[in-house]
Design an enzyme around this catalytic site. Structure first.
Site, PDB file in Angstrom:
ATOM      1  N   ASP A 224       0.834  -1.197   0.000  1.00 51.43           N
ATOM      2  CA  ASP A 224       0.000   0.000   0.000  1.00 51.43           C
ATOM      3  C   ASP A 224       0.877   1.258   0.000  1.00 51.43           C
ATOM      4  OD1 ASP A 224      -2.768   0.976   0.283  1.00 51.43           O
ATOM      5  OD2 ASP A 224      -2.033   1.846   2.152  1.00 51.43           O
ATOM      6  N   GLU A 248       1.672  -0.181  -4.817  1.00 48.63           N
ATOM      7  CA  GLU A 248       0.692   0.795  -5.282  1.00 48.63           C
ATOM      8  C   GLU A 248       1.411   2.122  -5.501  1.00 48.63           C
ATOM      9  OE1 GLU A 248      -3.249   3.229  -3.713  1.00 48.63           O
ATOM     10  OE2 GLU A 248      -1.757   2.524  -2.311  1.00 48.63           O
TER      11      GLU A 248
END
Ligand SMILES: *[C@@H]1O[C@H](CO)[C@@H](O)[C@H](O)[C@H]1NC(C)=O
Ligand SMILES: *[C@@H]1O[C@H](CO)[C@@H](O)[C@H](O)[C@H]1NC(C)=O
Ligand SMILES: *[C@@H]1O[C@H](CO)[C@@H](O)[C@H](O)[C@H]1NC(C)=O
Ligand SMILES: *[C@@H]1O[C@H](CO)[C@@H](O)[C@H](O)[C@H]1NC(C)=O
Ligand SMILES: *[C@@H]1O[C@H](CO)[C@@H](O)[C@H](O)[C@H]1NC(C)=O
Ligand SMILES: *[C@@H]1O[C@H](CO)[C@@H](O)[C@H](O)[C@H]1NC(C)=O
Ligand SMILES: *[C@@H]1O[C@H](CO)[C@@H](O)[C@H](O)[C@H]1NC(C)=O
Length: 532
Positions: A224, A248
């Site tokens: 993330d 990400e």
């Protein structure tokens, strides 16, 4: 493993201690289904009416309820599942943004989230996936933790001292250091930013991820907010994890994105630049700019270390469902065919195959169960695409062969990857008197099969294929009929032994120089890709 391969692996391991080439190699041919644990499946006997669209609290999904509902994912041909974060989350009263049903509001990262089950439940999920020959990818958050004020008490968290965090500041999106060090979230739900330059934090996270991966037999990590952490943190962290890391990196800028793939960064990233191009090309209504995709294929090849490892998607928990932006189902089918047939790892977000159409968070995190896990048209398309792609991956060099653009027209794009010609259009469902002539490398006598419908496709003189849309804007996936033997598709038996011929040279037009160059460049790429 042959002697040479072993020697090469040994040399690589010695020369590039943080590169786990074999692990990336194993992921390259996989196909990922993305799940928010709370939303994918209910435990038996739970009330199925408890999660209307827009719910911001827990709906009841668990690691066990995912384990009990894996047939639906495996039957569609997926070979990996990405699950939402497993770490303990904030457990206080509901915030103005609701409860952390999504799993991204980390409290003590070193503990599991008891909402989703026990340690044994997570192990059970991992074992069941492996029993089915599938991989487990776990979402991890190390950039930040969650708080309800900008002066939080962090003493119950994995890193307890204030000094392990960057001091509070709001992000200045024009300043990279600020993006890395200031806090995501806002002042209502701030996300205190870990000081990932601090050797104690680096070592603590390293030990944590090493034991998490080992304990639960995790095969890969989705990371993330990867661009909110100093890049040099990643080779150390992923080296300790010892598995494939896909980050990400939110944003359409390809130069920015490309910085995050490589031995000095991550194995791969989620392909936001291509997602942006797919929106430009395929959404209806939309700019219908096919050049954006052709252009992005070229830029990817030039700028990324290895485009064949990128994670391709058109939906996830942070962006609107495709059907919210583009209601014509053919726009979805064509964009999906592109993602499955191009370089990289296809990722399907749960519910994409059920026509879910929520917009932004939380509306794009619908409960799955009202769909009754139906065998929908989109589910069937995915099943065929996975079956075909798995066949290509297992029996040919397709996964490492770069995509070439054959034709770009205002109405569509045709690509060649390995022996497969894909023709995608953006005209939508209504029939139109339009054709796209595509020059392929195939001889006029070659017989091709459209893998999506099992129809035979004639090849014209000079290798021309004429895509016509008198039945509407359907995608075409064409493959030499003789090479489909043993694929389990279109009436062929499913007895793959790994012996299918790769280069269908007998079927191809011989353009000697180009052919030689293609072979040489794919050999070179194959060789180089083992370093990435
Ligand atoms: C960029 O952000 C960092 C961290 O907040 C700050 O220290 C620095 O002064 C900023 N640089 C500029 C040019 O604003
Ligand atoms: C279409 O995309 C290309 C490549 O990204 C870009 O150069 C061009 O300006 C776009 N055309 C339109 C009409 O937006
Ligand atoms: C898009 O999402 C919003 C919010 O979920 C919803 O109100 C709207 O109807 C959706 N649009 C379509 C076309 O599904
Ligand atoms: C879905 O339907 C298709 C077409 O009827 C069938 O071939 C396929 O086996 C079904 N898939 C599942 C998982 O039931
Ligand atoms: C691909 O090969 C693997 C390993 O041999 C096997 O487990 C898997 O079933 C094969 N998949 C397909 C679709 O043939
Ligand atoms: C389709 O377009 C072609 C070329 O523009 C034209 O010759 C033909 O008559 C059209 N066919 C129909 C059915 O409109
Ligand atoms: C034959 O194919 C090539 C591309 O492979 C194309 O450039 C050329 O225009 C074609 N010739 C004819 C006569 O269609």
């Amino acid at each position: 493993m042959s002697h040479t391969a072993f020697l090469a692996a040994a040399i690589l391991a010695f020369a590039f201690p943080y590169v786990y080439a074999a692990t990336s190699d194993q992921w390259r041919g996989r196909s990922i289904y993305q799940v928010i644990i709370d939303r994918y499946a209910l435990p038996e006997g739970a009330d199925p009416n408890q999660c209307p669209s827009g719910t911001r609290t827990w709906c009841g999904g668990t690691w066990n309820s995912l384990r009990q509902n894996l047939d639906y994912i495996q039957d569609a041909g997926f070979t990996a599942v990405w699950i939402s974060p497993v770490s303990q989350n904030y457990e206080g009263p509901a915030t103005p943004y609701g409860d952390p049903y999504h799993g991204y509001w980390i409290a003590d990262a070193s503990q599991l989230n008891s909402r989703f089950g026990t340690s044994d439940d997570l192990k059970g999920l991992s074992e069941e996936l492996h029993r089915r020959g599938m991989y487990l990818m776990v979402d991890v958050v190390v950039n930040d933790v969650m708080a309800t004020s900008i002066t939080p008490d962090l003493s119950t968290y994995m890193f307890k001292e204030q000094s392990r965090y960057h001091p509070y500041c709001a992000i200045d999106w024009s300043n990279t250091t600020s993006e890395e060090q200031c806090w995501l979230g806002d002042t209502v739900v701030p996300l205190p930013d870990l000081n990932t330059e601090d050797p104690t934090v680096v070592a603590g996270f390293g030990d944590w991820i090493q034991s998490l991966v080992k304990e639960y037999n995790i095969d890969g990590l989705r990371i993330d907010a990867a661009k909110h952490v100093n890049i040099d943190f990643w080779p150390v962290f992923c080296g300790k994890a010892g598995v494939f890391c896909i980050g990400e990196v939110f944003g359409s800028d390809i130069d920015d994105a490309a910085l995050y793939q490589g031995s000095n960064a991550l194995d791969s990233i989620l392909n936001y630049p291509m997602y942006t191009a797919l929106l430009d090309a395929f959404t209806l209504p939309g700019p219908q700019n096919m050049s954006a995709v052709a252009d992005m294929i070229g830029q990817q090849a030039a700028k990324f270390k290895d485009p064949t490892l990128l994670g391709n998607f058109i939906e996830n928990q942070d962006i609107p469902r495709w059907a919210n932006i583009s209601v014509d189902p053919q726009s979805l089918y064509n964009a999906m065919v592109f993602n499955f047939m191009t370089d990289g790892i296809p990722i399907v977000y749960y519910g994409q195959e059920q026509g879910f159409s929520g917009n932004s968070d939380p509306y794009n995190r619908e409960a799955m169960w009202p769909s009754k896990y139906a065998n929908s048209t989109t589910y069937q398309l995915i099943t065929t695409l996975n079956q075909f792609r798995n066949f290509l991956v297992n029996n040919t060099q397709w996964a490492t062969t770069p995509t070439q653009v054959l034709t770009t027209s205002p109405y569509g794009i045709a690509t060649l990857k390995g022996d497969c010609v894909s023709i995608m259009t953006n005209i939508g469902s209504p029939p139109q008197n339009i054709s796209i002539p595509v020059y392929t490398p195939y001889l006029a006598s070659a017989s091709l099969t459209n893998v999506l419908t099992c129809e035979q496709w004639p090849v014209g003189s000079n290798g021309t294929i004429n895509a016509q849309y008198s039945l509407g804007g359907v995608p075409l996936v064409l493959y030499p009929t003789t090479l489909l033997q043993d694929s389990g598709l279109c009436g062929n038996s499913d007895t793959t032994t790994g012996s299918a011929t790769y280069v269908s040279s007998a079927l191809r037009i011989h353009r000697p120089v180009i052919f030689l160059l293609t072979v040489l460049s794919s050999l070179l790429l194959g060789f180089l890709s083992s370093f990435w």
